[in-house]
Design an enzyme around this catalytic site. Structure first.
Site, PDB file in Angstrom:
ATOM      1  N   ASN A   9       3.040  -7.091  10.653  1.00 32.74           N
ATOM      2  CA  ASN A   9       2.313  -6.929   9.392  1.00 32.74           C
ATOM      3  C   ASN A   9       2.745  -8.091   8.504  1.00 32.74           C
ATOM      4  O   ASN A   9       3.826  -8.057   7.918  1.00 32.74           O
ATOM      5  CB  ASN A   9       2.682  -5.569   8.780  1.00 32.74           C
ATOM      6  CG  ASN A   9       1.992  -5.332   7.453  1.00 32.74           C
ATOM      7  OD1 ASN A   9       1.290  -6.212   6.926  1.00 32.74           O
ATOM      8  ND2 ASN A   9       2.185  -4.154   6.896  1.00 32.74           N
ATOM      9  N   LYS A  16       6.728  -8.169   8.262  1.00 34.02           N
ATOM     10  CA  LYS A  16       7.318  -6.918   8.721  1.00 34.02           C
ATOM     11  C   LYS A  16       6.993  -6.758  10.204  1.00 34.02           C
ATOM     12  O   LYS A  16       5.910  -7.151  10.633  1.00 34.02           O
ATOM     13  CB  LYS A  16       6.745  -5.735   7.941  1.00 34.02           C
ATOM     14  CG  LYS A  16       7.082  -5.790   6.458  1.00 34.02           C
ATOM     15  CD  LYS A  16       6.526  -4.588   5.726  1.00 34.02           C
ATOM     16  CE  LYS A  16       6.781  -4.714   4.231  1.00 34.02           C
ATOM     17  NZ  LYS A  16       5.954  -3.843   3.426  1.00 34.02           N
ATOM     18  N   ARG A  93      -1.639  -6.070  11.868  1.00 37.56           N
ATOM     19  CA  ARG A  93      -2.428  -5.503  10.785  1.00 37.56           C
ATOM     20  C   ARG A  93      -3.304  -6.630  10.239  1.00 37.56           C
ATOM     21  O   ARG A  93      -2.790  -7.695   9.876  1.00 37.56           O
ATOM     22  CB  ARG A  93      -1.513  -4.989   9.684  1.00 37.56           C
ATOM     23  CG  ARG A  93      -2.289  -4.511   8.494  1.00 37.56           C
ATOM     24  CD  ARG A  93      -1.380  -4.119   7.378  1.00 37.56           C
ATOM     25  NE  ARG A  93      -2.160  -3.625   6.256  1.00 37.56           N
ATOM     26  CZ  ARG A  93      -1.747  -3.634   5.004  1.00 37.56           C
ATOM     27  NH1 ARG A  93      -0.556  -4.107   4.703  1.00 37.56           N
ATOM     28  NH2 ARG A  93      -2.501  -3.164   4.047  1.00 37.56           N
ATOM     29  N   HIS A 181      -6.591   0.227   3.358  1.00 41.07           N
ATOM     30  CA  HIS A 181      -5.485   1.153   3.701  1.00 41.07           C
ATOM     31  C   HIS A 181      -5.880   2.107   4.830  1.00 41.07           C
ATOM     32  O   HIS A 181      -5.330   3.195   4.958  1.00 41.07           O
ATOM     33  CB  HIS A 181      -5.012   1.961   2.468  1.00 41.07           C
ATOM     34  CG  HIS A 181      -4.440   1.116   1.387  1.00 41.07           C
ATOM     35  ND1 HIS A 181      -4.771   1.258   0.060  1.00 41.07           N
ATOM     36  CD2 HIS A 181      -3.560   0.087   1.432  1.00 41.07           C
ATOM     37  CE1 HIS A 181      -4.121   0.357  -0.662  1.00 41.07           C
ATOM     38  NE2 HIS A 181      -3.392  -0.370   0.153  1.00 41.07           N
ATOM     39  N   HIS A 208      -2.800   6.932  -1.300  1.00 39.59           N
ATOM     40  CA  HIS A 208      -1.877   5.906  -0.791  1.00 39.59           C
ATOM     41  C   HIS A 208      -1.451   5.089  -2.009  1.00 39.59           C
ATOM     42  O   HIS A 208      -2.192   4.242  -2.495  1.00 39.59           O
ATOM     43  CB  HIS A 208      -2.592   5.030   0.250  1.00 39.59           C
ATOM     44  CG  HIS A 208      -1.756   3.896   0.753  1.00 39.59           C
ATOM     45  ND1 HIS A 208      -1.221   3.858   2.018  1.00 39.59           N
ATOM     46  CD2 HIS A 208      -1.343   2.755   0.150  1.00 39.59           C
ATOM     47  CE1 HIS A 208      -0.514   2.754   2.165  1.00 39.59           C
ATOM     48  NE2 HIS A 208      -0.584   2.053   1.042  1.00 39.59           N
ATOM     49  N   GLY A 210       1.107   2.547  -3.209  1.00 40.95           N
ATOM     50  CA  GLY A 210       2.160   1.560  -2.970  1.00 40.95           C
ATOM     51  C   GLY A 210       1.944   0.400  -3.908  1.00 40.95           C
ATOM     52  O   GLY A 210       1.403   0.587  -4.998  1.00 40.95           O
ATOM     53  N   ARG A 241      -2.875  -5.905  -9.286  1.00 38.77           N
ATOM     54  CA  ARG A 241      -4.355  -5.907  -9.341  1.00 38.77           C
ATOM     55  C   ARG A 241      -4.823  -4.822 -10.305  1.00 38.77           C
ATOM     56  O   ARG A 241      -4.209  -3.766 -10.386  1.00 38.77           O
ATOM     57  CB  ARG A 241      -4.922  -5.655  -7.943  1.00 38.77           C
ATOM     58  CG  ARG A 241      -4.692  -6.792  -6.986  1.00 38.77           C
ATOM     59  CD  ARG A 241      -5.036  -6.402  -5.562  1.00 38.77           C
ATOM     60  NE  ARG A 241      -3.859  -6.076  -4.783  1.00 38.77           N
ATOM     61  CZ  ARG A 241      -3.859  -5.387  -3.651  1.00 38.77           C
ATOM     62  NH1 ARG A 241      -4.991  -4.908  -3.177  1.00 38.77           N
ATOM     63  NH2 ARG A 241      -2.743  -5.151  -2.995  1.00 38.77           N
ATOM     64  N   ARG A 285       9.476   1.422  -9.820  1.00 34.48           N
ATOM     65  CA  ARG A 285      10.843   1.897 -10.104  1.00 34.48           C
ATOM     66  C   ARG A 285      11.340   1.360 -11.445  1.00 34.48           C
ATOM     67  O   ARG A 285      11.882   2.092 -12.264  1.00 34.48           O
ATOM     68  CB  ARG A 285      11.807   1.400  -9.019  1.00 34.48           C
ATOM     69  CG  ARG A 285      11.948   2.338  -7.866  1.00 34.48           C
ATOM     70  CD  ARG A 285      12.696   1.664  -6.767  1.00 34.48           C
ATOM     71  NE  ARG A 285      11.956   0.467  -6.328  1.00 34.48           N
ATOM     72  CZ  ARG A 285      12.012  -0.034  -5.110  1.00 34.48           C
ATOM     73  NH1 ARG A 285      12.786   0.526  -4.214  1.00 34.48           N
ATOM     74  NH2 ARG A 285      11.309  -1.094  -4.777  1.00 34.48           N
ATOM     75  N   ILE A 329       5.211   4.547  -3.666  1.00 31.43           N
ATOM     76  CA  ILE A 329       5.281   5.363  -4.881  1.00 31.43           C
ATOM     77  C   ILE A 329       5.009   6.825  -4.541  1.00 31.43           C
ATOM     78  O   ILE A 329       5.724   7.729  -4.994  1.00 31.43           O
ATOM     79  CB  ILE A 329       4.260   4.844  -5.928  1.00 31.43           C
ATOM     80  CG1 ILE A 329       4.589   3.396  -6.318  1.00 31.43           C
ATOM     81  CG2 ILE A 329       4.238   5.748  -7.158  1.00 31.43           C
ATOM     82  CD1 ILE A 329       3.521   2.712  -7.171  1.00 31.43           C
ATOM     83  N   GLY A 330       4.002   7.065  -3.722  1.00 35.41           N
ATOM     84  CA  GLY A 330       3.624   8.439  -3.367  1.00 35.41           C
ATOM     85  C   GLY A 330       4.744   9.186  -2.650  1.00 35.41           C
ATOM     86  O   GLY A 330       4.925  10.385  -2.841  1.00 35.41           O
ATOM     87  N   GLU A 379       1.803   3.170   9.404  1.00 32.44           N
ATOM     88  CA  GLU A 379       0.710   2.287   9.843  1.00 32.44           C
ATOM     89  C   GLU A 379       1.062   1.593  11.156  1.00 32.44           C
ATOM     90  O   GLU A 379       0.198   1.347  11.994  1.00 32.44           O
ATOM     91  CB  GLU A 379       0.443   1.233   8.762  1.00 32.44           C
ATOM     92  CG  GLU A 379      -0.156   1.825   7.494  1.00 32.44           C
ATOM     93  CD  GLU A 379       0.267   1.094   6.229  1.00 32.44           C
ATOM     94  OE1 GLU A 379       1.494   0.990   5.975  1.00 32.44           O
ATOM     95  OE2 GLU A 379      -0.607   0.641   5.485  1.00 32.44           O
TER      96      GLU A 379
HETATM   97  P1  ADP Z   1       3.518  -2.279   0.162  1.00 31.01           P
HETATM   98  O1  ADP Z   1       3.709  -1.803   1.568  1.00 31.01           O
HETATM   99  O2  ADP Z   1       2.089  -2.396  -0.253  1.00 31.01           O
HETATM  100  O3  ADP Z   1       4.377  -3.448  -0.235  1.00 31.01           O
HETATM  101  P2  ADP Z   1       4.920   0.108  -0.559  1.00 31.01           P
HETATM  102  O4  ADP Z   1       4.146   1.224   0.036  1.00 31.01           O
HETATM  103  O5  ADP Z   1       6.202  -0.282   0.093  1.00 31.01           O
HETATM  104  O6  ADP Z   1       3.990  -1.133  -0.798  1.00 31.01           O
HETATM  105  O7  ADP Z   1       5.216   0.516  -2.082  1.00 31.01           O
HETATM  106  C1  ADP Z   1       5.870  -0.357  -2.953  1.00 31.01           C
HETATM  107  C2  ADP Z   1       5.925   0.312  -4.318  1.00 31.01           C
HETATM  108  O8  ADP Z   1       6.648   1.554  -4.193  1.00 31.01           O
HETATM  109  C3  ADP Z   1       6.654  -0.507  -5.382  1.00 31.01           C
HETATM  110  O9  ADP Z   1       5.897  -0.496  -6.571  1.00 31.01           O
HETATM  111  C4  ADP Z   1       7.934   0.263  -5.584  1.00 31.01           C
HETATM  112  O10 ADP Z   1       8.407   0.160  -6.877  1.00 31.01           O
HETATM  113  C5  ADP Z   1       7.472   1.678  -5.321  1.00 31.01           C
HETATM  114  N1  ADP Z   1       8.606   2.579  -5.101  1.00 31.01           N
HETATM  115  C6  ADP Z   1       9.459   2.634  -4.067  1.00 31.01           C
HETATM  116  N2  ADP Z   1      10.409   3.570  -4.288  1.00 31.01           N
HETATM  117  C7  ADP Z   1      10.134   4.114  -5.505  1.00 31.01           C
HETATM  118  C8  ADP Z   1      10.731   5.130  -6.317  1.00 31.01           C
HETATM  119  N3  ADP Z   1      11.810   5.781  -5.922  1.00 31.01           N
HETATM  120  N4  ADP Z   1      10.165   5.402  -7.506  1.00 31.01           N
HETATM  121  C9  ADP Z   1       9.065   4.752  -7.927  1.00 31.01           C
HETATM  122  N5  ADP Z   1       8.461   3.804  -7.227  1.00 31.01           N
HETATM  123  C10 ADP Z   1       8.984   3.477  -6.024  1.00 31.01           C
END
Ligand code: ADP
Length: 398
Positions: A9, A16, A93, A181, A208, A210, A241, A285, A329-330, A379
């Site tokens: 990915n 990754k 991916r 996604h 989803h 993130g 975005r 975070r 985030i989810g 994924e």
């Molecule tokens: P991607 O794969 O698109 O890079 P992720 O699914 O890994 O994204 O999500 C990244 C997001 O998840 C970031 O905004 C990060 O701050 C958030 N995140 C991870 N852990 C936490 C947490 N404990 N609380 C709030 N947000 C979090």
């Protein structure tokens, strides 16, 4: 000799990867890792299937300056770890499969050309996905590669959900809503019968959330609508975005501010959303922990938009039976989940606060008419499965 599939990915500054072993009943994760900070402060890390650290080291910044160099470093490490393994395929991916690719496909020069034509529709991701495919072709020219698309899962959506109401001659060029996604949603759909059997055949909204964020409306585990559309800019507020945006704003950027196309693209893909509103960070975070009014507004808007779009998809589905949270985030932010669930209480969703804080799989109260869930996405497993399936088919045909 063990057979392995490598899953890649590739993002703008990270690569990754996962290594999967072919086992009798499918695919077993062997290693998960990444090279992050490509071109700035590259770092290689890898863990085994139970999370034991296998590598965590800084790489030379001048040496690891692009995806090809990162792939070289990964290949060298893999050789040292898996010297007796046979790489039967590499699954990638690929964010955009356009109108043509409705499923995972074997990579050929012709396929690469078709995917290159989609770069303008996913400038943040597609070039990096293709760079990784090119780098693997150079290093492992005889290993088949499979492209797995984030758009594919949505291809069965009804036309009324995918049409973009512009003139016919413009739509004819592939201007329609695709959704993204999809690899994540496909994984969630695949585990719903085991994890949440009560809702698996019902009406489910999957969130989803993130750094990229979207919702998918599913009926019987099939996508019927989603919040991302032609590109990965629509719908929810994201890390960098904006999500849904009055197109008049884009005209204003061009006509009144006189910005170039490159500047507008940078604003839309890299400078908006959480970082745009807060001016502080695109990382949820940091924003949740920050009391500054601009950080609060960014988080408030993220939650507000999610509640609003969940309502829209609930309308599309004629009501919902379940809401599933996944991605960074989810999966990790109890606070964001709580606020979204509270804002969706009118749908008949009652949160179990303790279950949510403890990140239980089911986070709604037992009497709640609509159930809520946290299901970690995977994924990479979906990519490994598709890669195996495409190669099995190909080998059978040869
Ligand atoms: P991607 O794969 O698109 O890079 P992720 O699914 O890994 O994204 O999500 C990244 C997001 O998840 C970031 O905004 C990060 O701050 C958030 N995140 C991870 N852990 C936490 C947490 N404990 N609380 C709030 N947000 C979090």
């Amino acid at each position: 000799m063990e057979d392995v599939v490598l899953v890649i990915n590739a993002g703008s500054s990270s690569l990754k990867f996962c290594v999967y072993n072919a086992v009798a009943d499918g695919w077993r994760l062997s290693t998960r890792g990444q090279i992050e900070g490509i071109g700035t402060a590259p770092r290689f890390s890898a863990k085994d299937d139970v999370g034991v650290r296998l590598a965590d080291e800084r790489l030379d910044k001048d040496e690891i300056h692009d995806a090809a160099a990162a792939l070289g470093a990964l290949a060298a490490w893999l050789r040292s770890q898996y010297h007796a393994a046979h790489v039967i395929g590499v699954g990638h991916r690929v964010v955009h499969g356009g109108a043509h690719f409705a499923g995972a496909t074997l990579v050929t020069p012709d396929v690469v050309e078709q995917l290159r034509a989609l770069v303008p529709l996913a400038p943040l991701h597609q070039p990096h996905n293709l760079a990784a495919i090119g780098a693997v072709s150079e290093r492992l020219p005889h290993v088949p590669q499979v492209a797995c698309f984030d758009t594919a899962f949505h291809r069965g959506q009804p036309e009324v959900a995918t049409v973009i109401p512009l003139p016919r001659e413009i739509r004819g060029g592939g201007v329609q809503r695709y959704g993204f996604h999809g690899l994540s949603y496909e994984y969630i759909a695949s585990v719903l019968p085991q994890v949440a059997p009560d809702i698996a055949d019902g009406r489910v909204v999957v969130a989803h959330l993130g750094s990229g964020a979207s919702l998918c409306a599913m009926k019987q585990r099939r996508s019927v609508d989603s919040t991302l559309g032609f590109t990965a800019l629509d719908g929810l507020c994201m890390g960098t975005r904006p999500g849904a945006l009055d197109p008049g704003v884009v005209l204003y950027l061009f006509q009144t501010l006189g910005l170039s196309a490159a500047e507008v693209e940078a604003i839309l893909y890299r400078k908006s959303g959480l970082i745009g509103i807060s001016g502080i960070s695109n990382d949820m975070r940091e924003l949740v922990a920050n009391a500054a009014p601009a950080a609060r507004l960014a988080v408030d808007y993220f939650v507000y938009r999610a509640i609003k779009e969940i309502g829209a998809l609930a309308a599309v589905l004629g009501g919902i039976d379940g809401l599933v949270f996944t991605a960074g985030i989810g999966e990790n932010s109890a606070e964001i989940r709580r606020r979204i669930c509270e804002g969706s209480a009118w749908l008949g969703l009652e949160l179990d606060a303790a279950a949510n804080d403890a990140r239980k799989t089911r986070i709604s109260a037992s009497r709640s008419r609509v159930s809520a869930w946290v299901i970690p996405t995977n994924e990479e497993l979906i990519i490994a499965r598709h890669t195996g399936a495409v190669l099995g088919l190909t080998q059978a045909q040869v």
